[in-house]
Design a protein around this motif. Structure first.
Motif, PDB file in Angstrom:
ATOM      1  N   ARG A 274      39.456  16.511  17.418  1.00 12.67           N
ATOM      2  CA  ARG A 274      39.690  15.491  17.657  1.00 12.67           C
ATOM      3  C   ARG A 274      40.995  15.595  17.890  1.00 12.67           C
ATOM      4  O   ARG A 274      42.689  15.044  17.360  1.00 12.67           O
ATOM      5  N   TRP A 291      36.981  18.720  22.359  1.00  8.43           N
ATOM      6  CA  TRP A 291      36.143  17.389  21.550  1.00  8.43           C
ATOM      7  C   TRP A 291      34.893  18.318  20.270  1.00  8.43           C
ATOM      8  O   TRP A 291      34.160  17.223  20.093  1.00  8.43           O
ATOM      9  N   ARG A 333      35.109   9.229  27.327  1.00  8.93           N
ATOM     10  CA  ARG A 333      35.544   9.697  26.346  1.00  8.93           C
ATOM     11  C   ARG A 333      34.365   8.788  25.708  1.00  8.93           C
ATOM     12  O   ARG A 333      34.511   9.302  24.078  1.00  8.93           O
ATOM     13  N   GLU A 337      32.993   9.823  21.924  1.00  9.21           N
ATOM     14  CA  GLU A 337      33.651   9.735  20.496  1.00  9.21           C
ATOM     15  C   GLU A 337      32.103   9.245  19.427  1.00  9.21           C
ATOM     16  O   GLU A 337      31.704   9.437  18.702  1.00  9.21           O
ATOM     17  N   GLN A 340      30.742  12.290  18.525  1.00  3.46           N
ATOM     18  CA  GLN A 340      31.699  13.002  16.555  1.00  3.46           C
ATOM     19  C   GLN A 340      31.307  11.870  15.758  1.00  3.46           C
ATOM     20  O   GLN A 340      31.705  12.588  14.753  1.00  3.46           O
TER      21      GLN A 340
END
Length: 404
Positions: A274, A291, A333, A337, A340
């Motif tokens: 992260r 990532w 992004r 995100e 994740q």
């Protein structure tokens, strides 16, 4: 605008980035610390937008043709009886087993062989230092060479050394409380084309997956907090697994016996990478170095090829490196995100500690696998995160609009 670009790491992300950067007119060098190309590794899958990237490269059909032949996923009990099964052909799309299941090494080789015509690969070397000036990044290599590049793309693994050179102590890993060992064992007569997944009390599981090489891919998992196991020697890791799985049941003994003779053993304690940002000056991170979402997310390879594509496109449509890297991060992004956002509870639910928990898991999976609801359940397994709009790179008049 054409640039001189260094890619560090001949990974899936690295070779994809090299392909697209070269295809779009850049001068590309790929440096890889191993002495030769690595084509080992276990099952990966590519879904949704990732398949579109491979399609644009002319590699989608080759990847399908080189697939593992896995036809679905079955959860089994200690006697090998199927408690729940999801057959990919019955789901109308990807489920736990994707339509494009392929060994990491087979996919990486397809990408490498294709990228070799568009980029220069240098094996047995690595980056030792990067000094950034206004108009270039000066890179010192392990072999003593010093070269200047317009940009450096770091496409290494979760423990990237080059990332640490440029972003010291910026990685804040999110540990997922799951340890997985991967290795290849001899194929048995009763091994079929299903991914067979067995759970034992204590958060343990044994998985067997097919390949088309006459062998079987095995996984041993343990749900527990991290204890530094990833830094142990292979001998210590194997001793640890033998102790934990000796009484696990089903085919655990066979897997442990196979572990002793394997030459591709790998153990990982899962953690996400992260990073607060993916670029600094003329250096950019992509793939797991940027990532790592872990195998729990189910989209690691999809993220790798998609991120490499977007990075190459954004760098190739402007003379301003910083502007291109900022656009790459804005585009990727949201997908990263979302990918994740695996709750820490997920490994616990998927790897019960008790026999009662295992029965409840099997019951829920059995219900979800029934014809009336399995298509909906299958979509939950393969629900894609928000992906960048690849059509944005098809606008006429830009380098990025070039297709194969």
């Amino acid at each position: 605008m054409a640039h001189r670009i260094l890619v560090t790491g001949a990974s899936v992300a690295g070779t994809t980035a090299a392909w697209w950067l070269g295809h779009l007119g850049n001068e590309v060098t790929v440096v890889e610390r191993t002495p030769e190309f690595r084509d080992g590794g276990q099952n990966v899958d590519v879904r949704g937008v990732g398949r579109e990237v491979l399609r644009r490269m002319g590699l989608e059909q080759a990847a399908l043709d080189n697939g593992t032949g896995e036809t679905g996923t079955a959860w089994v009990d200690a006697d090998g009886r199927v408690a729940a099964k999801f057959a990919t052909a019955e789901l109308g799309g990807d489920g736990p087993t994707a339509e494009m299941e392929i060994l990491r090494g087979d996919l990486a080789r397809l990408l490498y062989e294709s990228a070799s015509a568009k980029a220069a690969f240098r094996f047995g070397d690595s980056v030792r230092g990067i000094e950034q000036e206004g108009d270039a990044a000066t890179v010192t290599f392990a072999d003593g060479r010093v070269e200047r590049f317009d940009a450096v793309v770091v496409a290494e693994g979760v423990g990237s050394a080059t990332r640490e050179l440029v972003f010291p102590r910026k990685n804040d890993p999110r540990w997922m409380d799951l340890t997985i060992a991967y290795f290849t064992i001899p194929r048995a007569v009763d091994d079929d084309r299903l991914w067979r997944w067995y759970h034992a009390p204590g958060g343990r599981s044994v998985s067997l997956r097919p390949d088309r090489k006459g062998t079987t891919r095995a996984m041993l998992t343990i749900q527990q907090p991290p204890g530094g196991e990833q830094d142990w020697t292979f001998d210590r890791q194997k001793a640890f697994l033998r102790e934990r799985f000796t009484d696990a049941g089903w085919q655990a003994r066979r897997v442990l016996d196979g572990m002793d003779g394997t030459d591709d053993f790998y153990l990982d304690v899962l953690r996400q990478v992260r990073m607060p940002r993916w670029s600094k000056g003329r250096v950019a991170l992509t793939g797991d170095a940027a990532w790592c979402a872990t195998p729990l997310a189910g989209i690691g390879t999809t993220l790798a090829v998609t991120g490499a594509f977007v990075l190459a496109q954004e760098l190739s449509r402007t003379h301003d490196i910083a502007k291109g890297l900022a656009a790459y991060e804005r585009a990727m992004r949201p997908m990263v995100e979302k990918g994740q956002a695996v709750p820490k509870l997920a490994p616990k639910l998927a790897n019960p500690q008790t026999r009662t928990g295992i029965r409840l898991l099997h019951g829920a999976l059995n219900l979800a696998s029934r014809p009336a609801v399995r298509n909906v359940a299958g979509k939950l397994f393969s629900r894609p995160p928000k992906a960048p709009d690849l059509s944005a790179y098809d606008r006429p008049g830009t380098l990025a609009s070039v297709r194969v």
